[in-house]
Design a protein around this motif. Structure first.
Motif, mmCIF file in Angstrom:
data_model
loop_
_atom_site.group_PDB
_atom_site.id
_atom_site.type_symbol
_atom_site.label_atom_id
_atom_site.label_comp_id
_atom_site.label_asym_id
_atom_site.label_seq_id
_atom_site.Cartn_x
_atom_site.Cartn_y
_atom_site.Cartn_z
ATOM 1 N N PRO A 415 0.740 -1.389 -0.134
ATOM 2 C CA PRO A 415 0.082 0.187 -0.037
ATOM 3 C C PRO A 415 0.769 1.337 0.025
ATOM 4 N N CYS A 416 0.752 2.176 -1.123
ATOM 5 C CA CYS A 416 1.384 3.437 -0.789
ATOM 6 C C CYS A 416 0.974 4.156 0.266
ATOM 7 N N LYS A 417 1.903 4.783 0.956
ATOM 8 C CA LYS A 417 1.753 5.376 2.039
ATOM 9 C C LYS A 417 1.009 6.947 1.697
ATOM 10 N N ALA A 418 0.283 7.349 2.754
ATOM 11 C CA ALA A 418 -0.464 8.625 2.543
ATOM 12 C C ALA A 418 0.555 9.631 2.314
ATOM 13 N N PHE A 419 0.417 10.438 1.361
ATOM 14 C CA PHE A 419 1.334 11.435 0.861
ATOM 15 C C PHE A 419 0.672 12.900 0.571
ATOM 16 N N GLY A 557 -11.273 3.469 3.776
ATOM 17 C CA GLY A 557 -9.912 2.703 3.797
ATOM 18 C C GLY A 557 -8.870 3.672 4.158
ATOM 19 N N LYS A 558 -7.710 3.201 4.100
ATOM 20 C CA LYS A 558 -6.387 3.827 4.656
ATOM 21 C C LYS A 558 -6.386 5.286 3.200
ATOM 22 N N VAL A 559 -6.243 6.246 4.012
ATOM 23 C CA VAL A 559 -5.980 7.508 3.031
ATOM 24 C C VAL A 559 -4.733 7.500 2.073
ATOM 25 N N VAL A 560 -4.945 7.993 0.904
ATOM 26 C CA VAL A 560 -3.566 7.935 0.244
ATOM 27 C C VAL A 560 -3.269 9.391 -0.017
ATOM 28 N N CYS A 561 -4.225 10.161 -0.327
ATOM 29 C CA CYS A 561 -3.974 11.509 -0.572
ATOM 30 C C CYS A 561 -5.382 12.264 -0.475
ATOM 31 N N MET A 562 -5.251 13.542 -0.116
ATOM 32 C CA MET A 562 -6.414 14.438 0.058
ATOM 33 C C MET A 562 -6.254 15.648 -0.677
ATOM 34 N N VAL A 563 -7.161 16.294 -1.415
ATOM 35 C CA VAL A 563 -7.036 17.784 -1.991
ATOM 36 C C VAL A 563 -8.231 18.629 -1.878
ATOM 37 N N ALA A 564 -8.307 19.584 -1.885
ATOM 38 C CA ALA A 564 -9.467 20.661 -1.739
ATOM 39 C C ALA A 564 -9.107 21.667 -2.692
ATOM 40 N N HIS A 565 -10.524 22.214 -3.029
ATOM 41 C CA HIS A 565 -10.670 23.231 -4.052
ATOM 42 C C HIS A 565 -11.912 23.973 -3.633
ATOM 43 N N GLY A 566 -12.002 25.341 -3.350
ATOM 44 C CA GLY A 566 -13.150 25.883 -3.131
ATOM 45 C C GLY A 566 -14.003 25.285 -1.852
ATOM 46 N N GLU A 567 -15.258 24.617 -2.309
ATOM 47 C CA GLU A 567 -15.750 23.631 -1.539
ATOM 48 C C GLU A 567 -15.764 22.327 -1.638
#
Lengths: 1047, 186
Positions: A415-419, A557-567
């Protein structure tokens, strides 16, 4: 036993090389003619550590973290491993040593030299040396008996000798080899190898075979050979378990025999057929590293060296299981990982054939058991996983993956780690914590200093900040409002989230939150007015930007990546363990704000084969997109049910395989992929400061080398990249009054896009005509809006394809009912439509009676081309409004206005730029004076100035260009007419009016309009200033100004 | 021509900058510049780049040739060859000087680059002097020198032309010593 041959890579300069693994199998160590020892963390290590040991390195041996090398200054030296500090000279010869080797315990080193001698030296005390004399030529190779009693050596005098070490005497000598006078002249290096463990056999490469001699009796007991192996065997090596023997030959063949059955279980060929001069087994027995005389390093992976009948001795079990336990311990550190790794990969592995239960492993299946853990351990080194498991992707660079399923006995899922997208690996001392469209967050983690630098691309946002990183933050995100930092928890301290809310108007610009004990921040992101954090407890916590806890929900599941934009919040997580190097990722897209909803409900995220996620983000316009380790950029296509469309492959533009592009941002308007080119790595260094490059997008459509393919690509791309307008406007309406004005602006942008689209379609259409594909034309027409279809019909009829024109004219009416998309678009275009064409009428309303002021070249053309009969449907359409002037249909109105547009379009379609409608409208006044409305009797039409002029000048034009077609004559005439001075043209128009005085009276109303228009046009031409003024009053000029701004 | 004038000409060369402000396209007589997006490299003339740099509005991206390895290679080649080798930019000296004076913090290994460019310059000027010397001493009527930059020509022009004029005068005096009286007659 199919195995995977990795592509060779350059290791050393040309010449003799050797290779070995370190005890743990984590590193491959090579030496070569350039005098360097290189320490590779796997074959894909682009930046191996190196130790310079001399001008040339002839041989190396590695055990117990001691690196022994034979170098060109006639010495055998020790270096520490992996640091590479010199640790003294073990022994010297009168000339260079040719081969060095350790005994099985690592307490002694044997070295053979070109001065005919073999020396055995205690590593701990180099004064205790034993010299074995007796060879009559340079020594080729030496090997220890694993039980330390004997030593075997081969020499250029042709003899292979077994020595008794204690007595320093020759025990037995076999004249097996060809005699030569020097190692460099020897046909084969004749690397001997003694079976590890039981020490039963001594393997001696003799010509193209390997002979096995039994210990004790010293009888030749068997010969390993292979029909396909015809060249001299250069090196041999036993597998760590002692059941397999690998041999590399002068011709580049690599063979592996199972010794008990004498079967050749593996045959591989060096990819270029160079001489294999170094060969080493991975301690787990699953890989063989080899080097050639050209200095290249290769690897055979996925060897399955286990058999059901275990011949392992107890002592071996101990040694082999020990590392396995180490790695288990390693995984114990990280509870989550262990759960994922051990539990799921064991139960779900489809490739693990012989093994099932973990309990059995310890007894019977040592090799696979260690191998599996080990291979994961290899992947688990610090370099690999921080930005999403580098190694995993690298492992399959350019090789053929089809065999991999069969060859790989080990579940490779890691599993690639969260980044954080836009960050470089955390183990670097200087690294980017975040590089996004707002700015750059850098982390300096030296011994003396631990600091974070925040810098904004636009200094207008905020000045640069320098923070001391006392908490040890490892993650960061940056937005126009705040900097969000987080550190993982330690034993004493909980994981912390720190937010520097610099845009806050009050004096306290910072807040901090402790996460519950045992819960670590894994990923974080900043939206507009809120922040989200994904934690190790599979939770997403949403805070307001001021620090109020707002939402909390669980992630599947385990998070890999998270991004946000506006809402919007986009989360990628592990859906399930992936098989065979694949990642099984899920994606959720949520929208906050007033109407909270989930737009994508945990659907699988498509990735390239065996790649992992390397970047995730939103375009500046708010469309989710991501990049995988293969360089494929994909973007969410909202119009096709939230599918992902590949829009670019950054690998295609890379010059070499090891280069890559590190994506930092994507813009849809203008279409830009902003990234940093990295030479020979996957991420950029902080210094020198990397510069951003811009890559274009390219949809991977078929046949993009052809004009048609290019057009199609352009069309599809422009459709895809205009999706965000409808998204923005739709979400804009739902949310805010303010956003509405924004979305109105966006609609105008969409109008621009439509212009672009029309233009594209027009050329598109032309192309198809050229190709004589009428069916395709009709297909294209189905994609077109009403307006363009009419244009298409015109075009078709003008190019004398009456059949096609007929079909096209039938089509749109059917289409209108079916396609909701088009009707969607229509109101928008209708709303905006009035604008650009009002310029023509200069504020004069288009005649309400439906007397359409068809003022365009095409009409002129039909008049002048009297001989050419206009076919039914196409003609009928044009005449429709005239035949029924009292019942005008909105449709015909749109058509008529469209015709004007199409006329100008046609006239200057070469020069017209879709982004410059300003230029377009400017030209309109200069366009030929309007012909009279299309009437059923052409005689009745009042003639325009241009027509008068044309009548008089036609002859001269045709005389000048006798081969011109009718249409070209008109064009030519038009050009000439335009060249006339304003006064001249005015006088022509005057003449036209007086000439048609009778008609004028009859048709007062229409004529009045025409006259007005004409005079006005004349004035407009005469007086540019006033024309400009008029235009500036016109809404369309606002539009054009807007277009201008949009560059 | 003055050296400062040559430098002025050099300022028309374009260089990449990374602005930290955002501005639409600007329309100048010499051509359109921009648009400027923070963080995105854009090509501008040197004069603007330096101006922005001095106001701390941008970072300058050094030209590709302004790199220690490349310059070392160039220097070695320049030293090896007897003739003038092609230079990376027709204004290499001026640009180096300008950029290093005003934006040395944006150029990695600025000092080394300064030394290397100076080395190249010195080598070339030495060659130029040498060829001027042999030109005069061998009484040649014309010579062809390739790959000279404006600045280099400019440094030697005044001296060479003046000295040639002097020589000409001297020589013509020598030759027409007897016929001098004739001129006087006119």
């Amino acid at each position: 036993m199919p195995c995977e041959r990795k592509p060779m890579r350059y290791g050393h300069s040309e010449g003799h090389t050797e290779v070995c693994f370190d005890d743990s199998g984590k590193f491959i160590v090579t030496c070569g003619n350039d005098g360097d020892v290189r320490i590779w963390e796997g074959l894909d290590d682009d930046d191996p550590k190196f130790i310079t040991v001399g001008e040339k390195a002839y041989s190396l041996a590695l055990k117990n973290n001691k690196l022994v090398t034979a170098s060109s200054n006639n010495t055998v030296q020790i270096h520490t491993f992996p640091d590479g500090d010199p640790d003294g000279i073990l022994t010297r010869f009168t000339t260079n040593a040719t081969h060095v080797t350790f005994n099985s315990s690592g307490s002694r080193v044997a070295a053979g030299s070109s001065d005919f001698m073999v020396k055995v030296v205690e590593v701990s005390d180099s004064s205790q040396q034993k010299t074995l004399r007796g060879h009559e030529a340079p020594v080729l190779s030496v090997t220890f008996d694993p039980k330390d009693d004997f030593l075997a050596s081969a020499s250029c005098d042709g003899n292979v000798v077994v020595w008794n070490i204690k007595e320093q005497s020759q025990l037995i000598s076999w004249p097996l080899l060809q005699k030569t006078n020097d190692v460099s002249n020897a046909k084969s290096l004749c690397r001997l190898a003694w079976q590890p463990g039981t020490a039963k056999f001594l393997a001696v490469p003799v010509e193209s075979k390997v002979q096995l001699y039994e210990r004790g009796s010293w009888d030749h007991v068997s010969t390993l050979s292979d029909d396909l192996l015809t060249q001299l065997v250069n090196v041999v090596a036993w597998s760590p378990c002692g059941q397999f023997l690998a041999a590399g030959s002068v011709g580049g063949s690599l063979n592996v025999w199972e010794v008990s059955s004498k079967l050749c279980v593996e045959r591989q060929k060096h990819e270029k057929g160079f001489t294999v001069c170094g060969l080493a087994w991975h301690p787990s027995g699953s890989q063989i590293a080899y080097t050639d005389t050209e200095g290249c390093l290769g690897l055979l992976d996925g060897l399955r060296t286990s058999t059901s009948n275990s011949t392992n001795t107890a002592s071996k079990q101990a040694t082999v299981t020990k590392p396995a336990k180490d790695y288990d311990a390693l995984f114990d550190d990280d509870d989550d990982d262990r759960v994922m790794d051990e539990g799921q990969s064991d139960t779900n592995s489809p490739v693990k054939k012989p093994i099932t239960g973990d309990d059995d492993d310890d007894d019977d299946f040592l090799m696979p058991a260690t191998g599996r853990v080990r291979s994961r351990a290899i992947l688990d080194d610090e370099n690999s996983l921080d930005t999403g498991s580098l190694k995993l992707g690298q492992e399959k660079f350019g090789d053929d993956d089809d065999t991999a399923v069969a060859s790989c006995p080990l579940p490779r899922w890691c599993p690639c780690k969260a980044f954080q997208p836009g960050s470089t690996p955390a183990h670097l001392t200087h690294r980017f914590m975040m590089w996004n469209s707002v700015g750059i967050v850098r982390d300096y983690n030296d011994e003396q200093d631990n600091a974070i630098d925040v810098e904004f691309h636009d200094t207008a946002v905020h000045h640069a900040m320098h923070l001391t990183n006392t908490l040890g933050h490892t993650m960061a995100d940056l937005s126009q409002e705040a900097v969000l930092l987080a550190c993982p928890g330690t034993d004493e301290l909980a994981s912390k989230l720190q937010c520097l809310h610099f845009s806050s108007w009050d004096t306290n610009k910072e807040w901090m939150v402790d996460l519950p004990q045992g819960e670590d921040v894994r990923a974080l992101c900043l939206g507009q007015g809120w922040a989200a954090v994904a934690t190790s407890a599979l939770m997403i916590r949403v805070f307001s930007i001021g620090g109020v806890q707002r939402e909390i929900f669980s992630l599947p599941g385990k998070v890999v990546c998270m991004v946000a934009h506006g809402e919007q919040l986009l989360i990628v997580y592990h859906r399930a363990p992936g098989f065979d190097g694949e990642q099984a990722l899920g994606v959720q897209l949520l929208q906050f704000g007033r109407r909270k909803r989930q737009l994508i409900h945990g659907e699988p995220l498509p990735l390239s084969h065996r790649s992992y996620l390397s970047w995730l983000g939103f375009t500046a316009e708010g469309t989710p997109c991501y990049v995988d380790s293969e360089g494929a950029v994909r973007m969410l296509n909202r119009s096709v049910g939230n599918t992902w469309t590949p829009v670019c492959n950054t690998r295609e533009t890379c010059k070499s395989k090891s280069d890559s592009y590190w994506v930092v941002g994507i813009h849809e308007n203008p279409q830009q992929l902003r990234c940093i080119p990295c030479k020979g790595s996957r991420y950029p260094p902080t210094l020198p400061r990397p510069a951003v490059a811009i890559l274009p997008f390219k949809l991977p459509l078929c046949q993009t080398s052809t004009e048609k393919g290019q057009m199609e690509e352009q069309y599809c791309r422009s459709l895809l990249f205009s999706n965000h307008f409808s998204f923005l406007s739709s979400s804009g309406y739902e949310i805010d009054e303010e956003a509405q004005s924004q979305s109105q602006k966006d609609q105008q942008e969409l109008l621009m896009k439509m212009f672009a689209l029309l233009f594209i379609l027009h050329v598109f259409f032309q192309l198809s005509c050229k190709l004589e594909r009428e069916f395709r034309c009709v297909e294209l027409a189905e994609l077109m809006t009403q307006k363009v279809v009419t244009l298409a019909i015109r075009y078709a009829s003008r190019s004398r394809r009456m059949d096609l024109a007929q079909r096209l004219s039938v089509n749109p009416f059917a289409k209108e009912a079916v396609s909701p998309v088009k009707t969607n678009l229509m109101p928008i275009t209708k709303g905006g439509r009035a604008n650009p064409f009002k310029v023509l009428g200069s504020g004069k309303p288009t005649s309400a009676s439906g007397q359409p002021r068809v003022t365009n070249i095409l009409d002129n053309m039909t008049t002048s081309r009297k001989s050419f009969p206009l076919s039914g449907p196409a003609g009928k359409q044009n005449k429709n409004p005239v035949l029924k002037p009292l019942a005008p249909r909105p449709k015909t109105k749109t058509q008529s206005t469209l015709l004007q547009m199409s006329g100008t379009k046609a006239s200057n379609k070469k020069t017209q730029q879709n982004t410059q409608p300003a230029a377009d409208t400017q030209k309109q006044p200069e366009a030929p004076p309007p012909a009279s409305p299309a009437d059923n009797t052409e005689n009745k039409r009042p003639k325009t100035g241009f027509q008068f002029w044309l009548e008089e000048n036609r002859k001269s034009i045709t005389a000048d260009n006798p081969d011109l077609e009718e249409t070209d004559v008109i064009k030519e005439a038009m050009g000439r007419f335009r060249k006339l001075s304003a006064e001249d043209r005015l006088s022509w128009t005057e003449r036209a009016k007086t000439g048609d005085a009778a008609d004028l009276k009859k048709r007062k109303r229409a004529e009045g309009g025409a006259e007005g228009a004409e005079t006005e046009k004349g004035q407009a031409e005469a007086d540019e200033n006033s024309a400009k003024k008029k235009k500036s009053l016109d809404p369309s000029s606002k539009l054009s100004a807007f277009a201008f701004n949009k560059k | 021509m003055d050296a400062s004038e040559v430098e002025f000409l050099a300022e028309k060369e374009t260089v990449k900058i990374i602005p930290n402000f955002s501005l639409d396209k600007i329309y100048l007589i010499g051509g359109d510049l921009g648009p400027f997006n923070p963080g995105l490299p854009v090509d501008v003339p040197v004069w603007l780049a330096l101006n922005l740099k001095q106001r701390q509005k941008c970072r300058i991206v050094p030209p590709a040739w302004m790199d220690v390895d490349k310059l070392e290679e160039m220097r070695d080649l320049e030293r090896k060859e007897d003739t003038f080798t092609p230079v990376p930019s027709p204004y290499y000296m001026e640009l180096t000087k300008l950029l290093l004076n005003f934006a040395s913090d944006n150029i990695p290994k600025a000092d080394e680059i300064r030394t290397l460019v100076k080395d190249i310059w010195d080598t070339r000027i030495a060659k130029l002097r040498l060829s001027a010397d042999s030109f005069i001493s061998q009484l040649e009527a014309h010579a062809k020198l390739d790959n000279l930059t404006l600045m280099e020509i400019n440094t030697i022009r005044a001296f060479l032309l003046d000295s040639l004029n002097c020589l000409y005068k001297l020589r013509s005096n020598q030759h027409s010593g007897s016929s001098k009286g004739q001129f006087a007659d006119f």
